[in-house]
Design a protein around this motif. Structure first.
Motif, PDB file in Angstrom:
ATOM      1  N   VAL A 143       0.849  -1.197   0.000  1.00  0.00           N
ATOM      2  CA  VAL A 143       0.000   0.000   0.000  1.00  0.00           C
ATOM      3  C   VAL A 143       0.882   1.243   0.000  1.00  0.00           C
ATOM      4  O   VAL A 143       0.657   2.177  -0.781  1.00  0.00           O
ATOM      5  CB  VAL A 143      -0.968  -0.002   1.205  1.00  0.00           C
ATOM      6  N   ALA A 144       1.883   1.268   0.859  1.00  0.00           N
ATOM      7  CA  ALA A 144       2.789   2.419   0.910  1.00  0.00           C
ATOM      8  C   ALA A 144       3.514   2.579  -0.425  1.00  0.00           C
ATOM      9  O   ALA A 144       3.645   3.700  -0.938  1.00  0.00           O
ATOM     10  CB  ALA A 144       3.790   2.246   2.054  1.00  0.00           C
ATOM     11  N   GLY A 145       3.956   1.480  -1.001  1.00  0.00           N
ATOM     12  CA  GLY A 145       4.627   1.528  -2.305  1.00  0.00           C
ATOM     13  C   GLY A 145       3.699   2.012  -3.406  1.00  0.00           C
ATOM     14  O   GLY A 145       4.094   2.798  -4.273  1.00  0.00           O
ATOM     15  N   PHE A 146       2.463   1.554  -3.376  1.00  0.00           N
ATOM     16  CA  PHE A 146       1.465   1.962  -4.365  1.00  0.00           C
ATOM     17  C   PHE A 146       1.248   3.470  -4.303  1.00  0.00           C
ATOM     18  O   PHE A 146       1.228   4.160  -5.316  1.00  0.00           O
ATOM     19  CB  PHE A 146       0.159   1.203  -4.100  1.00  0.00           C
ATOM     20  N   LEU A 150       1.921   6.236  -7.243  1.00  0.00           N
ATOM     21  CA  LEU A 150       0.903   7.180  -7.713  1.00  0.00           C
ATOM     22  C   LEU A 150       1.382   8.621  -7.565  1.00  0.00           C
ATOM     23  O   LEU A 150       1.226   9.434  -8.489  1.00  0.00           O
ATOM     24  CB  LEU A 150      -0.410   6.973  -6.947  1.00  0.00           C
ATOM     25  N   GLU A 151       1.969   8.954  -6.429  1.00  0.00           N
ATOM     26  CA  GLU A 151       2.447  10.316  -6.211  1.00  0.00           C
ATOM     27  C   GLU A 151       3.591  10.655  -7.159  1.00  0.00           C
ATOM     28  O   GLU A 151       3.688  11.785  -7.643  1.00  0.00           O
ATOM     29  CB  GLU A 151       2.868  10.507  -4.754  1.00  0.00           C
ATOM     30  N   ALA A 152       4.453   9.684  -7.454  1.00  0.00           N
ATOM     31  CA  ALA A 152       5.569   9.924  -8.373  1.00  0.00           C
ATOM     32  C   ALA A 152       5.074  10.159  -9.804  1.00  0.00           C
ATOM     33  O   ALA A 152       5.754  10.816 -10.588  1.00  0.00           O
ATOM     34  CB  ALA A 152       6.546   8.745  -8.328  1.00  0.00           C
ATOM     35  N   MET A 153       3.898   9.659 -10.139  1.00  0.00           N
ATOM     36  CA  MET A 153       3.342   9.859 -11.481  1.00  0.00           C
ATOM     37  C   MET A 153       2.745  11.257 -11.643  1.00  0.00           C
ATOM     38  O   MET A 153       2.556  11.730 -12.766  1.00  0.00           O
ATOM     39  CB  MET A 153       2.276   8.804 -11.771  1.00  0.00           C
ATOM     40  N   TYR A 162      -2.847  17.509  -4.393  1.00  0.00           N
ATOM     41  CA  TYR A 162      -3.094  16.275  -3.649  1.00  0.00           C
ATOM     42  C   TYR A 162      -2.637  16.434  -2.201  1.00  0.00           C
ATOM     43  O   TYR A 162      -3.347  16.064  -1.269  1.00  0.00           O
ATOM     44  CB  TYR A 162      -2.360  15.117  -4.339  1.00  0.00           C
ATOM     45  N   GLN A 163      -1.468  17.001  -2.000  1.00  0.00           N
ATOM     46  CA  GLN A 163      -0.945  17.211  -0.646  1.00  0.00           C
ATOM     47  C   GLN A 163      -1.876  18.118   0.158  1.00  0.00           C
ATOM     48  O   GLN A 163      -2.130  17.875   1.333  1.00  0.00           O
ATOM     49  CB  GLN A 163       0.468  17.797  -0.667  1.00  0.00           C
TER      50      GLN A 163
END
Length: 170
Positions: A143-146, A150-153, A162-163
């Motif tokens: 989940v953390a990796g996902f 998503l944030e890196a995209m 988003y933040q």
């Protein structure tokens, strides 16, 4: 046969190298996941002659009561004309209220009505259940990796929006 993901260390850093085939499969997985993620709300929306834009608008207005039309435009990344069509429908159908701003009377602040909140909840219930099940199946590290993926995209501006949304109370 499973594809291998190669980690190559350079100067103490671990770099991830993926083949074009692996990237294509990731893109396809996102397409199919998005189709599944939107299927239940799409069914409800179609019965009301609404589309995904209505759902997104309801979601963000519900998430941030008093959100201005200008802010919603920025969050959704749509044209003023298309947002006005969506908002007009939601307001006429009694799901959203547009109120004059308290500080700036030129601003229109958006609020969901009780009926709008109920519809948003109904649209999102299946999505929350799907996300909950997927997160439980994948585990906390996945989940953390996902989320990181998503944030890196996201581009810088989108990530900032988003933040800001993450800082709103739940």
């Amino acid at each position: 046969m499973r594809d291998k993901v190669h980690n190559v260390g350079i100067g103490g850093e671990s770099l991830l190298f993926l083949t074009d085939d692996q990237l294509r499969r990731g893109i396809e997985a996102m397409f199919f996941a998005y189709r599944a993620f939107t299927a239940d709300p799409d069914q409800i929306l179609s019965e009301m002659d609404y589309g995904r834009a209505h759902h997104r608008a309801l979601h963000f207005i519900n998430r941030d009561p008093g959100l201005t039309v200008t802010s919603l435009l920025a969050v959704l990344g749509v044209t003023k004309q298309s947002l006005n069509r969506v908002l007009r429908t939601l307001i006429e159908d009694g799901l959203v209220e547009s109120r004059i701003g308290r500080r700036d009377r030129r601003e229109r602040q958006l609020h969901v009505t009780d009926a709008g909140a109920a519809l948003e909840r109904r649209l999102s219930e299946a999505q929350r259940a799907r996300m909950r099940a997927a997160y439980r199946a994948a585990g906390p590290q996945a989940v953390a990796g996902f989320r990181l993926v998503l944030e890196a995209m996201m581009d810088r501006e989108t990530r900032a929006q988003y933040q800001a949304m993450k800082e709103l109370p739940d």
